[in-house]
Design a protein around this motif. Structure first.
Motif, mmCIF file in Angstrom:
data_model
loop_
_atom_site.group_PDB
_atom_site.id
_atom_site.type_symbol
_atom_site.label_atom_id
_atom_site.label_comp_id
_atom_site.label_asym_id
_atom_site.label_seq_id
_atom_site.Cartn_x
_atom_site.Cartn_y
_atom_site.Cartn_z
ATOM 1 N N SER A 164 18.691 49.658 39.838
ATOM 2 C CA SER A 164 18.792 48.516 38.910
ATOM 3 C C SER A 164 19.507 48.910 37.617
ATOM 4 O O SER A 164 20.390 48.187 37.144
ATOM 5 N N GLU A 165 19.128 50.048 37.047
ATOM 6 C CA GLU A 165 19.754 50.505 35.801
ATOM 7 C C GLU A 165 21.226 50.851 36.026
ATOM 8 O O GLU A 165 22.083 50.527 35.201
ATOM 9 N N ARG A 168 23.209 47.633 36.307
ATOM 10 C CA ARG A 168 23.356 47.018 34.981
ATOM 11 C C ARG A 168 24.458 47.717 34.192
ATOM 12 O O ARG A 168 25.339 47.071 33.625
ATOM 13 N N ARG A 169 24.450 49.047 34.180
ATOM 14 C CA ARG A 169 25.443 49.794 33.407
ATOM 15 C C ARG A 169 26.852 49.644 33.967
ATOM 16 O O ARG A 169 27.826 49.694 33.226
ATOM 17 N N GLY A 171 27.845 46.977 35.574
ATOM 18 C CA GLY A 171 28.213 45.552 35.565
ATOM 19 C C GLY A 171 28.439 45.004 36.961
ATOM 20 O O GLY A 171 29.357 44.218 37.182
ATOM 21 N N HIS A 173 26.455 43.690 40.841
ATOM 22 C CA HIS A 173 25.226 43.174 41.451
ATOM 23 C C HIS A 173 24.480 44.328 42.115
ATOM 24 O O HIS A 173 25.085 45.216 42.713
ATOM 25 N N ARG A 174 23.164 44.291 42.022
ATOM 26 C CA ARG A 174 22.317 45.356 42.576
ATOM 27 C C ARG A 174 22.550 45.551 44.079
ATOM 28 O O ARG A 174 22.644 46.676 44.569
#
Length: 187
Positions: A164-165, A168-169, A171, A173-174
């Motif tokens: 997840s992190e 996010r970093r 940019g 989709h998981r």
């Protein structure tokens, strides 16, 4: 091995000791054998502590050092080498190339910074390049897909394998990231 490399290998200095520091045992052994065939006297180490001990005992004329090692980073080894032998020529190898580490490697005294998997001829060209002389570009550079994959792996590692992190970093989709992580490295 092409003629230019053969001629340069014949012109190796009298002290052709070459410290090879990498925690990937098969790669370290292969590179050691390849450098020996090219006229060097390889000394193999798998960690910063082992390399430091070897440098203290007898500083080599050349070094090929992986940037990321289990007990530290290769920049420490390059610093130690240049403290013991200022004329030594060292290059940094890494699977995680970025500008920050390239600048740090050069500031530490590395003469070049090569992406893994580096070919022995590319290593030889870099080690024997004259002062201010740029070695020829590698014959088989990493593909754009491989560079992207390496970058994702690096960020994933820096995020302690938190999907997840990392997503996010980066940019993204998981689920897209999970699919990329599940695949083998591109060639």
């Amino acid at each position: 091995m092409d003629e230019t490399i053969a001629l340069r290998a014949a012109d190796l200095p009298e002290d052709a000791t070459c410290l090879i520091v990498d925690d990937d045992q098969p790669f370290r052994t292969r590179l050691g054998r390849a450098m020996e065939k090219r006229g060097f006297s390889p000394i193999l180490a798998e960690s910063v502590s082992e390399a430091t001990r070897l440098i203290a005992a007898a500083p080599p004329a050349f070094a090929v050092v992986d940037l990321r090692l289990e007990d530290g980073d290769g920049i420490e080894v390059v610093n130690q080498l240049h403290e013991s032998r200022p004329d030594a020529r060292a290059i940094i190898l890494t699977g995680y190339g970025n500008i920050t580490t390239a600048v740090a490697a050069v500031k530490a005294g590395a003469i070049d910074y090569l992406a893994k998997p580096a070919d022995a001829d590319d290593v030889l060209k870099s080690l024997l390049a004259g002062p201010g002389e740029m070695p020829e570009p590698p014959e088989n550079p990493m593909s754009a897909d491989r560079v992207r994959w390496e970058h994702i792996q690096r960020v994933y590692e820096l995020c302690n394998h938190n999907v997840s992190e990392t997503a996010r970093r980066l940019g993204m989709h998981r689920r897209t990231l999970q699919r990329i992580l599940a695949k083998r490295a591109p060639i």
